[in-house]
Design an enzyme around this catalytic site. Sequence first.
Site, mmCIF file in Angstrom:
data_model
loop_
_atom_site.group_PDB
_atom_site.id
_atom_site.type_symbol
_atom_site.label_atom_id
_atom_site.label_comp_id
_atom_site.label_asym_id
_atom_site.label_seq_id
_atom_site.Cartn_x
_atom_site.Cartn_y
_atom_site.Cartn_z
ATOM 1 C CE LYS A 61 22.084 -12.784 -19.693
ATOM 2 N NZ LYS A 61 21.009 -13.477 -20.395
ATOM 3 C CD GLN A 105 19.209 -16.728 -20.483
ATOM 4 O OE1 GLN A 105 19.558 -15.743 -19.834
ATOM 5 N NE2 GLN A 105 19.667 -16.971 -21.698
ATOM 6 C CG ASP A 128 16.693 -9.779 -23.111
ATOM 7 O OD1 ASP A 128 17.913 -9.523 -23.153
ATOM 8 O OD2 ASP A 128 16.230 -10.901 -22.798
#
Length: 308
Positions: A61, A105, A128
Amino acid sequence: MSDTAVSAAATVINGKAFAQGLRGRVGSAVEVLKRDHGLTPGLAVVLVGEDPASQVYVRSKGKQTVEAGMNSYEHRLPETTSQDALLAKVAELNADPAVHGILVQLPLPAQIDAQTVIAAIDPNKDVDGFHVINAGRLMTGATGAAAPLVPCTPLGCLMLLKHHLGNLSGLDAVVVGRSNIVGKPMGQLLLAESCTVTTAHSRTRDLPAVCRRADILVAAVGRPEMIRGDWVKPGATVIDVGINRIDAGGGKTRLVGDVAYDEAAAVAGAITPVPGGVGPMTIACLLANTVTAACRAQGLTPPDLNAG
Ligand code: NDP
């Protein structure tokens, strides 16, 4: 993007190539934002602990964020981090004007409740798309400044479907799996495209028959090759979200999806491979969401990054 026809029937939907194109469009949009508005989108990724798979994801990422011309901020916290300490980090990032997207995460260590942490992220920085505000905005079809940030994996699936099929209106769509990160938002996105949507799960009766109704079949189950060729309607478009590592003999492993690929490809009209299908779309959509969030934070209309 170049999709290719394979032996039997199906066209292979090349997610890797589409994702590369999308990252290119993100990079071009970032150049324009820098040049015309002095705006460099920034993505902060928070990793708690040492989970090896998470470390790989976080590294990719960060790398792809920088390659797209954006600022990447990585925050690595020890496995023993308390929930309060993580919430303090999230509050700091919420308040930082250089950070337009925040991703914590998952999975998190046992002492931390993921829902509490997700709920603490500013919904307008929740790239997200997991915050209940974004889930609600997706569910209610909110548009304009109130449009949701959409979870990256189903957003990527939808882009591939629209690129391949064009208008999805009226098609029968079956999504196998009802997780908050893939199955449920996928169903909402397809409904918004005027598909007739069935969401199947572990209690669904006669799953093969349900799947055989689908013009669009999305598999997000986490069970290697569960969906067989004779579950697929001839000509259907099959999107395989599953990523399963199985024993390949001789001490080796390989990745397979939730769909028995060779069988399904002999029947389907089009299919995503594993790897190289949905997988590469997820990070590309994360970058796209970061651009969207940055634009909205500045009162700018986000660019249309959809076109393939
Ligand atoms: P979850 O485990 O959260 O959800 C799995 C879903 O599948 C559940 O809704 C479950 O039903 C359903 N299910 C399980 N067994 C069966 C069965 N026998 N028949 C029908 N339905 C069943 O998984 P995720 O949604 O997080 O992920 C799904 C897959 O996608 C995984 O392989 C994961 O690795 C992959 N993935 C890939 C990503 C990417 O490409 N970047 C990103 C995210 C996920 P129930 O609710 O009834 O238990």
